[in-house]
Enzyme design. Structure first.
Site, mmCIF file in Angstrom:
data_model
loop_
_atom_site.group_PDB
_atom_site.id
_atom_site.type_symbol
_atom_site.label_atom_id
_atom_site.label_comp_id
_atom_site.label_asym_id
_atom_site.label_seq_id
_atom_site.Cartn_x
_atom_site.Cartn_y
_atom_site.Cartn_z
ATOM 1 N N LYS A 158 7.926 -42.108 -3.453
ATOM 2 C CA LYS A 158 6.342 -42.174 -3.272
ATOM 3 C C LYS A 158 6.184 -41.855 -1.677
ATOM 4 O O LYS A 158 6.894 -41.732 -1.046
ATOM 5 C CB LYS A 158 5.542 -43.379 -3.596
ATOM 6 C CG LYS A 158 5.987 -44.737 -2.560
ATOM 7 C CD LYS A 158 5.132 -45.891 -2.883
ATOM 8 C CE LYS A 158 4.930 -46.731 -1.660
ATOM 9 N NZ LYS A 158 3.611 -47.330 -1.301
ATOM 10 N N LYS A 192 12.443 -55.197 -8.050
ATOM 11 C CA LYS A 192 12.461 -56.646 -7.752
ATOM 12 C C LYS A 192 12.681 -57.224 -8.994
ATOM 13 O O LYS A 192 12.294 -57.292 -10.111
ATOM 14 C CB LYS A 192 11.132 -57.150 -7.003
ATOM 15 C CG LYS A 192 10.898 -56.477 -5.561
ATOM 16 C CD LYS A 192 9.804 -57.173 -4.902
ATOM 17 C CE LYS A 192 9.491 -56.325 -3.853
ATOM 18 N NZ LYS A 192 10.148 -56.307 -2.703
ATOM 19 N N GLU A 226 -0.192 -58.559 2.857
ATOM 20 C CA GLU A 226 0.881 -58.508 3.797
ATOM 21 C C GLU A 226 0.118 -58.993 5.086
ATOM 22 O O GLU A 226 -1.137 -58.838 5.176
ATOM 23 C CB GLU A 226 1.080 -56.828 4.102
ATOM 24 C CG GLU A 226 1.767 -56.162 2.941
ATOM 25 C CD GLU A 226 1.980 -54.838 3.312
ATOM 26 O OE1 GLU A 226 3.082 -54.372 4.017
ATOM 27 O OE2 GLU A 226 1.372 -53.980 2.683
ATOM 28 N N HIS A 251 1.690 -50.130 -6.992
ATOM 29 C CA HIS A 251 2.530 -51.527 -7.313
ATOM 30 C C HIS A 251 1.610 -52.343 -7.913
ATOM 31 O O HIS A 251 1.922 -53.169 -8.705
ATOM 32 C CB HIS A 251 2.699 -52.017 -5.676
ATOM 33 C CG HIS A 251 3.682 -51.495 -4.931
ATOM 34 N ND1 HIS A 251 4.383 -50.560 -5.308
ATOM 35 C CD2 HIS A 251 3.655 -51.498 -3.360
ATOM 36 C CE1 HIS A 251 4.937 -50.000 -4.229
ATOM 37 N NE2 HIS A 251 4.616 -50.590 -3.113
HETATM 38 N N1 LIG Z 1 11.124 -45.704 5.166
HETATM 39 C C1 LIG Z 1 10.825 -46.225 4.013
HETATM 40 O O1 LIG Z 1 10.909 -47.370 4.008
HETATM 41 C C2 LIG Z 1 9.934 -45.431 2.811
HETATM 42 C C3 LIG Z 1 9.652 -46.586 1.925
HETATM 43 C C4 LIG Z 1 9.012 -45.997 0.857
HETATM 44 C C5 LIG Z 1 9.030 -44.464 0.681
HETATM 45 N N2 LIG Z 1 9.373 -43.820 1.547
HETATM 46 C C6 LIG Z 1 9.205 -42.456 1.470
HETATM 47 O O2 LIG Z 1 10.628 -41.802 1.731
HETATM 48 C C7 LIG Z 1 10.507 -40.339 2.310
HETATM 49 C C8 LIG Z 1 11.426 -40.209 3.367
HETATM 50 O O3 LIG Z 1 10.959 -41.370 4.514
HETATM 51 P P1 LIG Z 1 11.734 -41.791 5.801
HETATM 52 O O4 LIG Z 1 10.810 -42.764 6.131
HETATM 53 O O5 LIG Z 1 13.193 -41.883 5.388
HETATM 54 O O6 LIG Z 1 11.337 -40.375 6.316
HETATM 55 P P2 LIG Z 1 11.924 -39.907 7.759
HETATM 56 O O7 LIG Z 1 12.396 -41.036 8.662
HETATM 57 O O8 LIG Z 1 10.803 -39.012 8.527
HETATM 58 O O9 LIG Z 1 13.083 -38.999 7.347
HETATM 59 C C9 LIG Z 1 13.094 -37.496 6.945
HETATM 60 C C10 LIG Z 1 14.238 -36.788 6.529
HETATM 61 O O10 LIG Z 1 13.941 -35.893 6.168
HETATM 62 C C11 LIG Z 1 14.925 -34.762 6.690
HETATM 63 N N3 LIG Z 1 14.243 -33.463 6.703
HETATM 64 C C12 LIG Z 1 12.903 -33.193 7.246
HETATM 65 N N4 LIG Z 1 12.640 -31.656 7.010
HETATM 66 C C13 LIG Z 1 13.760 -31.446 6.634
HETATM 67 C C14 LIG Z 1 14.213 -29.976 6.169
HETATM 68 N N5 LIG Z 1 13.727 -28.856 6.223
HETATM 69 N N6 LIG Z 1 15.708 -29.642 5.597
HETATM 70 C C15 LIG Z 1 16.314 -30.746 5.369
HETATM 71 N N7 LIG Z 1 15.953 -32.071 5.884
HETATM 72 C C16 LIG Z 1 14.856 -32.148 6.227
HETATM 73 C C17 LIG Z 1 14.886 -35.307 8.086
HETATM 74 O O11 LIG Z 1 16.291 -34.802 8.714
HETATM 75 P P3 LIG Z 1 16.548 -34.105 10.023
HETATM 76 O O12 LIG Z 1 16.351 -35.325 10.613
HETATM 77 O O13 LIG Z 1 17.875 -33.575 10.020
HETATM 78 O O14 LIG Z 1 15.296 -33.201 10.493
HETATM 79 C C18 LIG Z 1 15.089 -37.068 7.683
HETATM 80 O O15 LIG Z 1 16.513 -36.962 7.403
HETATM 81 C C19 LIG Z 1 8.955 -40.306 2.441
HETATM 82 O O16 LIG Z 1 8.390 -39.550 1.376
HETATM 83 C C20 LIG Z 1 8.179 -41.702 2.626
HETATM 84 O O17 LIG Z 1 7.124 -41.764 2.186
HETATM 85 C C21 LIG Z 1 9.784 -44.410 2.587
#
Ligand SMILES: NC(=O)c1ccc[n+]([C@@H]2O[C@H](COP(=O)([O-])OP(=O)(O)OC[C@H]3O[C@@H](n4cnc5c(N)ncnc54)[C@H](OP(=O)(O)O)[C@@H]3O)[C@@H](O)[C@H]2O)c1
Length: 508
Positions: A158, A192, A226, A251
Site C-alpha cells: 500500500k 495479524k 495510535e 485497515h
Molecule cells: N516502511 C514501512 O514500514 C512501510 C509500511 C507499509 C507500506 N510501505 C510501503 O512500501 C513501499 C516501500 O517503502 P520503504 O519505506 O521501504 O521505502 P524507502 O525506504 O524509500 O525505499 C525505497 C526503495 O526503492 C528503491 N528504489 C527507488 N527508486 C528505484 C529505482 N528507480 N530502481 C530500483 N530501486 C529503486 C530504493 O533503492 P535505492 O536506495 O537503491 O535507490 C529503496 O530500496 C512504499 O510504497 C511504502 O508506502 C512501507
C-alpha cells in the site's frame, strides 16, 4: 514443519526501510522455523551497486540490531545468508531487465531450484515504480504464459492509489500483464494473528454468531488508535496522505468486513473475499444528508501523551504549517443488508490518541425489561444503577484479547447489579510467540494462498465509498476540528454517536 516448495523471492526496493525492518526479519524467522526450503533464493534488488556480501552484511547488522545481541542466532543467520543475494537494477530502465533475468537464473541454479520453481516479486518501492516494474518483467520474458500463471506472484504494497480513479489506474497497469490471481495486495493488518482469529471466533463457535445481527446488536465500534505522531520523518509522507487514506480506507474497512461478513461456504480465498465484497457493496453513510452529518475529520493540537508534551500536528517536522490534513477520522456508517439493517457502525482512527489500541466492540441491546434497577445512595447522593448492555470486545492490539462484559449480582442481601467481564488474553494461554504479520503473509504468498490479500474489486469498493468524503473535505474551505494530543479525538465526533444514546469507548 512443512517447508515451501522451491521459490525465488525477489525484493524490489531492497535498500529500503520496509525490507530491512520487516521483510528480511520475516524471511529469516521463516528460515529459522524451517519454512523456507534450502532451494529458495531471496534476491534483493535496488538501484545502488552492491555485492552479495555487502547486502548480507547490511541485512545482518540491521536484524542483529533489532533483535539485540542475546536474541540473535548467528548460526541460523549463516544458514539463511547462504540464500541471500543482491542484484542491481534501475526499475525504470527497461534495458537492465535482461541482466536481472540472467542473474536470477544463475542464482536459482546455484541454490538448486528446479525449473518449475515459482518466483515472487515483492514490490517494496513507491507506487510510481509499480507499472515500470511490471512492464520490465514482461518485456524481459519474466512473466510466464497464462497456463503457468502460478509461477509468478507479484506482491504490491500500500498505498493502492490515492482515490478511486488512481486505484483503478493501478489495477489497469497491473492487469495489462498479470492475472488477478497473480497479484497479492498486502495489508499487513490482515496478517495479524488476532485479526485472523475474528473469523475463527465467529465461525468456529456456535454461540456467538447467532447473536451478531440486527436483532441483538445495538451498535458496533471499531477503533484503530495510535499514540504516535510524526516520529522518524514520517510527516512528509503523512501530510500527503492522512488518516483516511493511511488507515480508514484499508485497515478499518477490512476489520468492518471481517466482523460483518456472512459465513463463507468454504474457508478458501475466493469464498472469503466474495463475502467481504458483499459487505463493502452494502456500505452506506449512517445518516442521510451532507458528509458532515456522518463523517468528522480532526487534527491534533499540542497536548500531553502519556504525560509527555506533544507538538501540534502543524508544528511537526516536514508538515506544512498550514496543513489541513486530517490526523483523525470518525464515521457513522450502515450496512444495507438483512443482517445489519438499522445497526449503526462507528468507525474511528487517529494519531496522538491516549494509547495505541485496535479493537472491535460489539454492544448488545439492553434486556427488554430492566428488572434489576436499584437506587444506591452515598449520603445525599443517589444514583440509579441498572444492568449495562453486554459488550463483546475483540482486542487486536496491544495485548490481544477477547472480553465479554455482563452484569452480575453483587454479593449481599439485595439484588444489586455489578458489571464484570470474562477475559481471554492470548498471552495467558499461548506461550508461543505470535508470528509477525509479514511472516504469515510472506508464507501465504509462497504457498499461493491469497485469502488474506485484497482483491481489486474490494479495493475499488472501499475507494468508491471514501473518495466522495475526501473530495468533499478537499474542495470545501472547512478545516479539521482540533483535538488536544493525548485525547480520544475532537468533541464534534461525539455528535455522531450521542444520537444513539451511546458514547465512544475510552478504554483504560
Ligand atoms: N516502511 C514501512 O514500514 C512501510 C509500511 C507499509 C507500506 N510501505 C510501503 O512500501 C513501499 C516501500 O517503502 P520503504 O519505506 O521501504 O521505502 P524507502 O525506504 O524509500 O525505499 C525505497 C526503495 O526503492 C528503491 N528504489 C527507488 N527508486 C528505484 C529505482 N528507480 N530502481 C530500483 N530501486 C529503486 C530504493 O533503492 P535505492 O536506495 O537503491 O535507490 C529503496 O530500496 C512504499 O510504497 C511504502 O508506502 C512501507
Amino acid at each position: 514443519m512443512v517447508s515451501t516448495s522451491d521459490t525465488t523471492v525477489l525484493i524490489f526496493g531492497a535498500s529500503g526501510d520496509l525490507t530491512s525492518r520487516k521483510l528480511i526479519p520475516a524471511l529469516f524467522r521463516l528460515s529459522q522455523q524451517q519454512y523456507l526450503s534450502s532451494r529458495c533464493a531471496v534476491i534483493g534488488v535496488a538501484r545502488r551497486p552492491k555485492s552479495h556480501h555487502e547486502f548480507r552484511t547490511e541485512m545482518r547488522d540491521t536484524v542483529q540490531a533489532r533483535l539485540g545481541e542475546n536474541k540473535f542466532d548467528a548460526a541460523a543467520w549463516d544458514v539463511f545468508a547462504q540464500q541471500l543475494f543482491y542484484q542491481q537494477l534501475d526499475i525504470t530502465n527497461p534495458d537492465e531487465y535482461a541482466t536481472l533475468r540472467t542473474s536470477v537464473q544463475t542464482i536459482e541454479s546455484q541454490v538448486g531450484a528446479g525449473n518449475a520453481s515459482a518466483r515472487i516479486v515483492y514490490l517494496a518501492t513507491t507506487p510510481d515504480l509499480i507499472a515500470p516494474a511490471v512492464e520490465g518483467l514482461s518485456t524481459s520474458g519474466m512473466i510466464p504464459p497464462r497456463e503457468s500463471e502460478s509461477l509468478l506472484r507479484v506482491v504490491v504494497e500500500k498505498p493502492f492509489g490515492r482515490d478511486l480513479s488512481s486505484a483503478q489506474d493501478l489495477t489497469i497497469a497491473l492487469s495489462r500483464h498479470l492475472q488477478e490471481s497473480q497479484i497479492y495486495r498486502i495489508d499487513h493488518y490482515l496478517g495479524k494473528e488476532t485479526v485472523q482469529n475474528i473469523l475463527l471466533f465467529r465461525f468456529g463457535n456456535a454461540i456467538f454468531e447467532p447473536l451478531l445481527n440486527r436483532n441483538h446488536v445495538d451498535h458496533i465500534q471499531i477503533t484503530v488508535a495510535e499514540a504516535l505522531g510524526m516520529e522518524g520523518a514520517r510527516g512528509g509522507y503523512y501530510d500527503t496522505s492522512g488518516a483516511m487514506r493511511d488507515v480508514l480506507q484499508n485497515h478499518v474497512l477490512q476489520l468492518l468486513c471481517l466482523i460483518a461478513m456472512d459465513p463463507p461456504s468454504l474457508f478458501h480465498g475466493r469464498e472469503i473475499r466474495d463475502e467481504k465484497m458483499k459487505v463493502l457493496q452494502a456500505l452506506r453513510p449512517g445518516v442521510i444528508g451532507p458528509v458532515g452529518n456522518w463523517a468528522i475529520r480532526g487534527q491534533y493540537a499540542a497536548g500531553l501523551v502519556n504525560g509527555q508534551p506533544a507538538l501540534a500536528y502543524r508544528k511537526e517536522d516536514r508538515v506544512n504549517p498550514n496543513s489541513n490534513r486530517e490526523t483523525y477520522v470518525a464515521m457513522r456508517v450502515a450496512l444495507d443488508n438483512w443482517r445489519w439493517a438499522g445497526v449503526p457502525f462507528f468507525l474511528r482512527t487517529g494519531k496522538r490518541m491516549p494509547k495505541q489500541l485496535t479493537e472491535i466492540a460489539i454492544q448488545f441491546k439492553n434486556p427488554p425489561l430492566n428488572l434489576f434497577s436499584t437506587v444506591e445512595c452515598d449520603g445525599d447522593l443517589c444514583d440509579l444503577v441498572e444492568t449495562r448492555p453486554n459488550t463483546l470486545i475483540l482486542r487486536i492490539q496491544p495485548q490481544e484479547a477477547i472480553s465479554l462484559r455482563f452484569s452480575t449480582k453483587r454479593p449481599g442481601m439485595n439484588y444489586q447489579v455489578q458489571p464484570v467481564s470474562m477475559d481471554f488474553e492470548y498471552g495467558d494461554h499461548f506461550t508461543a510467540q505470535l508470528p509477525e504479520a509479514y511472516e504469515r503473509l510472506l508464507l501465504d504468498v509462497m504457498r499461493g494462498d491469497s485469502t488474506l490479500f485484497t482483491r481489486s474489486d474490494e479495493l475499488e469498493a472501499a475507494w468508491r465509498f471514501v473518495t466522495p468524503v475526501l473530495e468533499s473535505w478537499e474542495s470545501s474551505n472547512s478545516v479539521p476540528d482540533l483535538y488536544p494530543a493525548g485525547t480520544w479525538g475532537p468533541t464534534s465526533a461525539d455528535r455522531l454517536i450521542s444520537e444513539t444514546k451511546s458514547r465512544w469507548r475510552a478504554p483504560t
